[in-house]
Design a protein around this motif. Structure first.
Motif, PDB file in Angstrom:
ATOM      1  N   MET A   1       5.020  38.470  -7.426  1.00 55.24           N
ATOM      2  CA  MET A   1       5.678  39.784  -6.684  1.00 55.24           C
ATOM      3  C   MET A   1       5.025  39.996  -5.691  1.00 55.24           C
ATOM      4  N   ALA A   2       5.556  40.228  -4.485  1.00 59.05           N
ATOM      5  CA  ALA A   2       5.055  40.641  -3.253  1.00 59.05           C
ATOM      6  C   ALA A   2       4.821  42.090  -3.338  1.00 59.05           C
ATOM      7  N   GLY A   3       3.523  42.440  -2.644  1.00 61.91           N
ATOM      8  CA  GLY A   3       3.032  43.747  -2.554  1.00 61.91           C
ATOM      9  C   GLY A   3       3.901  44.624  -1.533  1.00 61.91           C
ATOM     10  N   PRO A   4       3.781  45.617  -1.347  1.00 62.75           N
ATOM     11  CA  PRO A   4       4.476  46.593  -0.077  1.00 62.75           C
ATOM     12  C   PRO A   4       4.175  46.075   1.173  1.00 62.75           C
ATOM     13  N   VAL A   5       5.136  45.823   2.076  1.00 60.94           N
ATOM     14  CA  VAL A   5       5.024  45.404   3.347  1.00 60.94           C
ATOM     15  C   VAL A   5       4.417  46.259   4.279  1.00 60.94           C
ATOM     16  N   THR A   6       3.416  45.968   4.921  1.00 61.72           N
ATOM     17  CA  THR A   6       2.722  46.945   5.789  1.00 61.72           C
ATOM     18  C   THR A   6       3.286  46.701   7.186  1.00 61.72           C
ATOM     19  N   PRO A   7       3.526  47.764   8.042  1.00 67.33           N
ATOM     20  CA  PRO A   7       3.896  47.353   9.320  1.00 67.33           C
ATOM     21  C   PRO A   7       2.890  46.788  10.182  1.00 67.33           C
ATOM     22  N   PRO A   8       3.092  45.886  11.166  1.00 71.26           N
ATOM     23  CA  PRO A   8       2.234  45.375  11.931  1.00 71.26           C
ATOM     24  C   PRO A   8       1.358  46.191  12.921  1.00 71.26           C
ATOM     25  N   PRO A   9       0.168  46.116  13.247  1.00 70.65           N
ATOM     26  CA  PRO A   9      -0.563  46.949  14.103  1.00 70.65           C
ATOM     27  C   PRO A   9       0.284  47.190  15.577  1.00 70.65           C
ATOM     28  N   LYS A  10      -0.040  48.302  16.138  1.00 69.88           N
ATOM     29  CA  LYS A  10       0.826  48.668  17.195  1.00 69.88           C
ATOM     30  C   LYS A  10       1.038  47.555  18.417  1.00 69.88           C
ATOM     31  N   LEU A  11      -0.379  47.135  18.602  1.00 75.06           N
ATOM     32  CA  LEU A  11      -0.512  46.009  19.689  1.00 75.06           C
ATOM     33  C   LEU A  11       0.320  44.754  19.379  1.00 75.06           C
ATOM     34  N   ILE A  12       0.640  44.405  18.143  1.00 76.17           N
ATOM     35  CA  ILE A  12       1.217  43.341  17.574  1.00 76.17           C
ATOM     36  C   ILE A  12       2.636  43.329  17.986  1.00 76.17           C
ATOM     37  N   ASP A  13       2.892  44.856  17.378  1.00 74.85           N
ATOM     38  CA  ASP A  13       4.392  45.145  17.545  1.00 74.85           C
ATOM     39  C   ASP A  13       4.818  45.195  18.984  1.00 74.85           C
ATOM     40  N   VAL A  14       3.965  45.523  19.741  1.00 70.34           N
ATOM     41  CA  VAL A  14       4.318  45.432  21.355  1.00 70.34           C
ATOM     42  C   VAL A  14       4.481  44.220  21.863  1.00 70.34           C
ATOM     43  N   ALA A  15       3.603  43.348  21.127  1.00 71.50           N
ATOM     44  CA  ALA A  15       3.592  41.958  21.546  1.00 71.50           C
ATOM     45  C   ALA A  15       5.148  41.271  21.279  1.00 71.50           C
ATOM     46  N   ARG A  16       5.186  41.498  20.108  1.00 75.63           N
ATOM     47  CA  ARG A  16       6.733  40.967  19.511  1.00 75.63           C
ATOM     48  C   ARG A  16       7.838  41.254  20.432  1.00 75.63           C
ATOM     49  N   TRP A  17       8.145  42.637  20.871  1.00 76.93           N
ATOM     50  CA  TRP A  17       9.184  43.251  21.541  1.00 76.93           C
ATOM     51  C   TRP A  17       8.881  42.442  23.116  1.00 76.93           C
ATOM     52  N   LEU A  18       7.574  42.426  23.729  1.00 77.94           N
ATOM     53  CA  LEU A  18       7.436  41.450  24.910  1.00 77.94           C
ATOM     54  C   LEU A  18       7.701  40.269  24.658  1.00 77.94           C
ATOM     55  N   TRP A  19       7.652  39.312  23.688  1.00 77.41           N
ATOM     56  CA  TRP A  19       8.220  38.164  23.581  1.00 77.41           C
ATOM     57  C   TRP A  19       9.956  38.205  23.443  1.00 77.41           C
ATOM     58  N   ILE A  20      10.319  39.018  22.840  1.00 72.53           N
ATOM     59  CA  ILE A  20      11.817  39.252  22.709  1.00 72.53           C
ATOM     60  C   ILE A  20      12.407  39.408  23.966  1.00 72.53           C
ATOM     61  N   ALA A  21      11.673  40.427  24.780  1.00 67.28           N
ATOM     62  CA  ALA A  21      12.426  41.015  26.122  1.00 67.28           C
ATOM     63  C   ALA A  21      12.132  39.818  27.073  1.00 67.28           C
ATOM     64  N   SER A  22      11.086  38.919  27.248  1.00 61.32           N
ATOM     65  CA  SER A  22      11.040  38.079  28.000  1.00 61.32           C
ATOM     66  C   SER A  22      12.364  36.871  27.688  1.00 61.32           C
ATOM     67  N   ALA A  23      12.556  36.593  26.529  1.00 64.64           N
ATOM     68  CA  ALA A  23      13.608  35.576  26.382  1.00 64.64           C
ATOM     69  C   ALA A  23      14.765  36.317  26.769  1.00 64.64           C
ATOM     70  N   CYS A  24      15.199  37.754  26.758  1.00 65.63           N
ATOM     71  CA  CYS A  24      16.286  37.955  26.878  1.00 65.63           C
ATOM     72  C   CYS A  24      16.408  38.179  28.369  1.00 65.63           C
ATOM     73  N   VAL A  25      15.250  38.538  29.197  1.00 66.12           N
ATOM     74  CA  VAL A  25      15.381  38.297  30.569  1.00 66.12           C
ATOM     75  C   VAL A  25      15.541  37.190  31.152  1.00 66.12           C
ATOM     76  N   GLY A  26      15.114  36.144  30.570  1.00 65.65           N
ATOM     77  CA  GLY A  26      15.198  34.604  30.893  1.00 65.65           C
ATOM     78  C   GLY A  26      16.703  34.155  30.599  1.00 65.65           C
TER      79      GLY A  26
END
Length: 168
Positions: A1-26
């Motif tokens: 059984m998995a433990g509680p899900v911890t949110p990613p660090p802020k910089l990782i979360d920003v990186a995630r959204w930058l990847w998604i934004a780049s794909a959407c712009v393209g």
């Protein structure tokens, strides 16, 4: 059984959204090109002068549909990779680094070719919107790569959790 899900660090979360934004712009740029039916018809006619108008229309329609499917698949793939990276999956970070590195290299090549005049001397037309999208996606991808590696401990910690949960 998995433990509680911890949110990613802020910089990782920003990186995630930058990847998604780049794909959407393209994707938006690609969609804009697909919607330029006159240009598509002209290109098909240039490549296949013996085709009739019905054949040209069918070719353009199928090309647009195929292009839409590819664009959607790429946005979904980037989103899934970015989400896996945010969950601490190092393999996703590596994949994004390779894809993003190629995108940054290609973007810089296009910008240098335009700035030096090499593109124009070869007859390659680079419209302002193409250059703007290239510059934006190059910056987004480069920033996302840097941010992913600023928090490498996120991936080491996740890797330790993954290996600790494997039964002996």
């Amino acid at each position: 059984m998995a433990g509680p899900v911890t949110p990613p660090p802020k910089l990782i979360d920003v990186a995630r959204w930058l990847w998604i934004a780049s794909a959407c712009v393209g994707m938006l740029r690609f969609l804009e090109q697909l919607l330029d039916r006159e240009m598509l018809v002209t290109e098909v006619r240039r490549q296949n002068p013996s085709m009739g108008q019905d054949q040209i229309d069918a070719s353009v329609n199928s090309g647009v549909l195929f292009g839409l499917l590819i664009a959607l698949a790429l946005v979904v793939a980037y989103t899934r990779l970015a989400n896996a990276m945010a969950r601490g999956r190092n393999w996703a970070r590596i994949m994004l680094t390779v894809l993003g590195g190629a995108s940054v290299a290609f973007g810089l090549f296009r910008l240098v070719a335009w700035a030096s005049g090499a593109a124009a001397s070869l007859g390659v037309e680079m419209r302002p919107v193409d250059l703007a999208v290239t510059a934006v996606t190059t910056v987004l991808d480069a920033a996302a790569i840097v941010l992913m590696y600023r928090v490498s401990a996120h991936f080491r910690k996740r890797g330790a959790v993954d290996t600790a949960s494997v039964p002996s």
